[in-house]
Every structure is written in C-alpha cells, then in structure tokens.
Design an enzyme around this catalytic site. Structure first.
Site, PDB file in Angstrom:
ATOM      1  N   TYR A 155       0.839  -1.208   0.000  1.00 35.66           N
ATOM      2  CA  TYR A 155       0.000   0.000   0.000  1.00 35.66           C
ATOM      3  C   TYR A 155       0.874   1.258   0.000  1.00 35.66           C
ATOM      4  O   TYR A 155       0.642   2.201  -0.771  1.00 35.66           O
ATOM      5  CB  TYR A 155      -0.910  -0.043   1.227  1.00 35.66           C
ATOM      6  CG  TYR A 155      -1.914   1.076   1.324  1.00 35.66           C
ATOM      7  CD1 TYR A 155      -3.088   1.053   0.554  1.00 35.66           C
ATOM      8  CD2 TYR A 155      -1.720   2.143   2.184  1.00 35.66           C
ATOM      9  CE1 TYR A 155      -4.020   2.070   0.655  1.00 35.66           C
ATOM     10  CE2 TYR A 155      -2.649   3.161   2.298  1.00 35.66           C
ATOM     11  CZ  TYR A 155      -3.800   3.123   1.528  1.00 35.66           C
ATOM     12  OH  TYR A 155      -4.729   4.134   1.640  1.00 35.66           O
ATOM     13  N   LYS A 159       1.024   4.105  -2.942  1.00 37.80           N
ATOM     14  CA  LYS A 159       0.626   5.502  -2.722  1.00 37.80           C
ATOM     15  C   LYS A 159       1.801   6.461  -2.948  1.00 37.80           C
ATOM     16  O   LYS A 159       1.600   7.577  -3.413  1.00 37.80           O
ATOM     17  CB  LYS A 159       0.040   5.664  -1.320  1.00 37.80           C
ATOM     18  CG  LYS A 159      -1.289   4.909  -1.130  1.00 37.80           C
ATOM     19  CD  LYS A 159      -2.370   5.401  -2.081  1.00 37.80           C
ATOM     20  CE  LYS A 159      -3.742   4.850  -1.729  1.00 37.80           C
ATOM     21  NZ  LYS A 159      -4.802   5.389  -2.601  1.00 37.80           N
TER      22      LYS A 159
HETATM   23  P1  NAI Z   1     -13.492   2.254   0.739  1.00 32.22           P
HETATM   24  O1  NAI Z   1     -12.973   0.872   0.775  1.00 32.22           O
HETATM   25  O2  NAI Z   1     -14.619   2.639   1.643  1.00 32.22           O
HETATM   26  O3  NAI Z   1     -13.901   2.638  -0.748  1.00 32.22           O
HETATM   27  C1  NAI Z   1     -13.116   2.305  -1.862  1.00 32.22           C
HETATM   28  C2  NAI Z   1     -14.006   2.179  -3.085  1.00 32.22           C
HETATM   29  O4  NAI Z   1     -13.186   1.794  -4.196  1.00 32.22           O
HETATM   30  C3  NAI Z   1     -15.073   1.080  -2.920  1.00 32.22           C
HETATM   31  O5  NAI Z   1     -16.345   1.569  -3.320  1.00 32.22           O
HETATM   32  C4  NAI Z   1     -14.565  -0.024  -3.830  1.00 32.22           C
HETATM   33  O6  NAI Z   1     -15.604  -0.831  -4.385  1.00 32.22           O
HETATM   34  C5  NAI Z   1     -13.839   0.765  -4.906  1.00 32.22           C
HETATM   35  N1  NAI Z   1     -12.881  -0.070  -5.632  1.00 32.22           N
HETATM   36  C6  NAI Z   1     -12.011  -0.979  -5.110  1.00 32.22           C
HETATM   37  N2  NAI Z   1     -11.339  -1.599  -6.094  1.00 32.22           N
HETATM   38  C7  NAI Z   1     -11.791  -1.074  -7.262  1.00 32.22           C
HETATM   39  C8  NAI Z   1     -11.493  -1.320  -8.632  1.00 32.22           C
HETATM   40  N3  NAI Z   1     -10.585  -2.251  -9.006  1.00 32.22           N
HETATM   41  N4  NAI Z   1     -12.143  -0.606  -9.580  1.00 32.22           N
HETATM   42  C9  NAI Z   1     -13.064   0.322  -9.212  1.00 32.22           C
HETATM   43  N5  NAI Z   1     -13.402   0.588  -7.951  1.00 32.22           N
HETATM   44  C10 NAI Z   1     -12.768  -0.100  -6.977  1.00 32.22           C
HETATM   45  O7  NAI Z   1     -12.216   3.178   1.000  1.00 32.22           O
HETATM   46  P2  NAI Z   1     -12.068   4.728   1.421  1.00 32.22           P
HETATM   47  O8  NAI Z   1     -11.603   4.782   2.823  1.00 32.22           O
HETATM   48  O9  NAI Z   1     -13.251   5.516   1.021  1.00 32.22           O
HETATM   49  O10 NAI Z   1     -10.786   5.116   0.541  1.00 32.22           O
HETATM   50  C11 NAI Z   1     -10.852   5.855  -0.653  1.00 32.22           C
HETATM   51  C12 NAI Z   1      -9.424   6.228  -1.065  1.00 32.22           C
HETATM   52  O11 NAI Z   1      -8.802   6.985  -0.022  1.00 32.22           O
HETATM   53  C13 NAI Z   1      -8.521   5.013  -1.302  1.00 32.22           C
HETATM   54  O12 NAI Z   1      -7.671   5.276  -2.397  1.00 32.22           O
HETATM   55  C14 NAI Z   1      -7.715   4.926  -0.018  1.00 32.22           C
HETATM   56  O13 NAI Z   1      -6.491   4.292  -0.214  1.00 32.22           O
HETATM   57  C15 NAI Z   1      -7.563   6.395   0.317  1.00 32.22           C
HETATM   58  N6  NAI Z   1      -7.262   6.651   1.706  1.00 32.22           N
HETATM   59  C16 NAI Z   1      -8.148   6.322   2.719  1.00 32.22           C
HETATM   60  C17 NAI Z   1      -7.828   6.593   4.031  1.00 32.22           C
HETATM   61  C18 NAI Z   1      -8.767   6.280   5.140  1.00 32.22           C
HETATM   62  O14 NAI Z   1      -8.364   6.500   6.308  1.00 32.22           O
HETATM   63  N7  NAI Z   1      -9.976   5.807   4.894  1.00 32.22           N
HETATM   64  C19 NAI Z   1      -6.554   7.202   4.393  1.00 32.22           C
HETATM   65  C20 NAI Z   1      -5.702   7.505   3.287  1.00 32.22           C
HETATM   66  C21 NAI Z   1      -6.065   7.244   1.999  1.00 32.22           C
END
Ligand code: NAI
Length: 247
Positions: A155, A159
């Site tokens: 990860y 990133k």
């Molecule tokens: P989440 O898991 O709630 O949402 C991620 C979304 O991406 C889901 O709807 C999932 O179905 C979709 N997804 C996964 N693989 C996919 C693919 N191959 N093609 C299309 N869609 C796909 O995660 P969250 O927390 O909303 O994270 C969103 C972004 O923010 C991510 O890139 C994550 O790495 C980043 N992030 C999140 C943090 C956190 O604390 N939640 C912290 C730092 C970064």
C-alpha cells in the site's frame, strides 16, 4: 470557492466512503458527476445523491486496473457529456500483512488498483483535457505513501507511486492548461478504517494533534479546492489532510 456549474467530473471508487463524499460535494458545487465503481448497482445511491442536487449523473461499472474498461468509460463520458473537467482517482484497496508474509498476489493486487488504476485513468483523460486546454486531475494518495507503515509495504509503495505519478503528470500537462495534484489523507472514518482494531484506532488517535479522525467530507473539500480555479497556479503538489498527524 467558485462554482463548478457546467463542469463534468469523474470519480472512481464512488460507491461509498471518501469517493461518494467527493461525488456529492462536487455535485453540491454544481458539477455533473460520473460515478465509477466495480459494480453498477453499488452506485445507485451515489447517482441518486448527485441527481437530488439537480445535477446529471452517470454510473459506470469499471475495474480501474483494466485498461480497456477505463478507455471505454472515458469514451462513454465524452460521448454523453462532451467534456471532462475534473478527474478524481480515488479507488483504492489494502491487502495488509508483514513484508515477510506478503504474497506476490497481495503486492500485485494493490499496485494494480491503486497505482495502475490511477495511471490508466490519468492517461485516458489526458488527451480530452489537453484538447480542451483545461482540466484538473486529483489523485487520492495516503499519509502512508509519505511515511510508510509496518504491514503495508504494498500500500505504501503504491501511494508513494501515486504521488510521483502525479508530479510527472503535472510536468507533462502543465503547458496544456491541465493540472494534476494529489491529496494524502490521514486517518479517515470509512469502511477501510472501520476494519481496524480498537487498539490500533486508539493508538492512531493519540498521534493526531487535532484529536479526531477525519471525515470523508474533509477530503472532499480539499478535492474541491484543488479541482477549482482557486487553485489555478497549484500543480504537482501533494496536500496532506490529516489533522496534523504528519507535518
Ligand atoms: P473504501 O474501501 O470505503 O472505498 C473504496 C471504493 O473503491 C469502494 O467503493 C470499492 O468498491 C472501490 N474499488 C475498489 N477496487 C476497485 C477497482 N478495481 N475498480 C473500481 N473501484 C474499486 O475506501 P475509502 O476509505 O473511502 O478510501 C478511498 C481512497 O482513499 C482510497 O484510495 C484509499 O487508499 C484512500 N485513503 C483512505 C484513508 C482512510 O483512512 N480511509 C486514508 C488515506 C487514503
């Protein structure tokens, strides 16, 4: 912040969490929003939320790691909306384990979605945006891409890659009026972080000067700034949104 009226945004991973909040916020500010995720039916609520704000929406089922699907998605957006002003690469996954236990598959899966997915969508929107001589790409990286984390070698590398990809994209497209920036969120309440144990959550909280976890809306507001004309001289940057966790 200026209005996004008449602008078209594409948000990946928009079915829930941070992506959903970004899609709603951009619609609030006047943009029509194309929402993408793995399954179309997961996007029903996101589409309804955008339309409830009086904006147009389109749900596209696309695996961000599949180049043909990504190109088809952008083709469909251009046919239906005629332009793309804002591209938010938000889809991301984790497959956490210690380095010595990390399988090739764990590594490949995370790199494919987080890094290759961001590359594929950036490449696909570059041409239409360059033709328009305007556009803003906002890539969602992570604090982990800046500082690393035990159990997240895949990860963290993905990133950090997103941040470097953002800078190269910014350098290539700047002269054509297209900007590219990244956001490095800290600990944001979502399904991804709900999965962590109470112990880990308490430990993280102790390291956040603002003494709270972030909300998806905190990230959405930063996206809106970087996507807006208010940020017209900002490109190639990585904006940390983390309550002071890393300075
Ligand atoms: P989440 O898991 O709630 O949402 C991620 C979304 O991406 C889901 O709807 C999932 O179905 C979709 N997804 C996964 N693989 C996919 C693919 N191959 N093609 C299309 N869609 C796909 O995660 P969250 O927390 O909303 O994270 C969103 C972004 O923010 C991510 O890139 C994550 O790495 C980043 N992030 C999140 C943090 C956190 O604390 N939640 C912290 C730092 C970064």
């Amino acid at each position: 912040m200026g209005s996004f009226e008449g602008k078209v945004a594409v948000v990946t991973g928009a079915a829930r969490g941070i992506g959903r909040a970004i899609a709603e916020d951009l619609a609030d500010r006047g943009a029509d929003v194309v929402v993408c995720d793995l399954r179309k039916e997961w996007l029903d609520e996101s589409v309804a939320a955008v339309e409830a704000k009086g904006r147009k929406s389109l749900a596209v089922a696309v695996d961000v790691g599949d180049g043909d699907a990504v190109n088809a998605c952008i083709k469909e957006v251009m046919e239906k909306f005629g332009r793309i002003d804002i591209m938010v690469n938000n889809a991301g996954i984790t497959k956490d384990t210690l380095l010595i236990r990390m399988s090739d598959q764990d590594w490949d899966d995370v790199m494919r979605v987080n890094l290759k997915g961001t590359f594929l969508f950036s490449r696909a929107v570059a041409r239409p945006m360059m033709k328009q001589r305007s556009g803003a790409i906002v890539n969602i990286a992570s604090i982990i891409g800046l500082i690393g984390n035990a159990g997240q070698a895949n990860y963290a590398a993905s990133k950090a890659g997103v941040i470097a990809l953002t800078k190269s994209t910014a350098k290539e497209l700047a002269s054509r009026g297209v900007r590219a920036n990244a956001i490095a969120p800290g600990f944001i309440s979502s399904k991804m972080t709900d999965a962590l144990s109470q112990d880990v959550r308490d430990q993280m909280l102790a390291n956040i000067p603002m003494a709270r976890f972030g909300e998806p809306e905190d990230i959405a507001k930063a996206v809106a700034f970087l996507a807006s004309d208010e940020a017209s001289y900002v490109t190639g940057q990585c904006l940390s949104v983390n309550g002071g966790m890393v300075m």
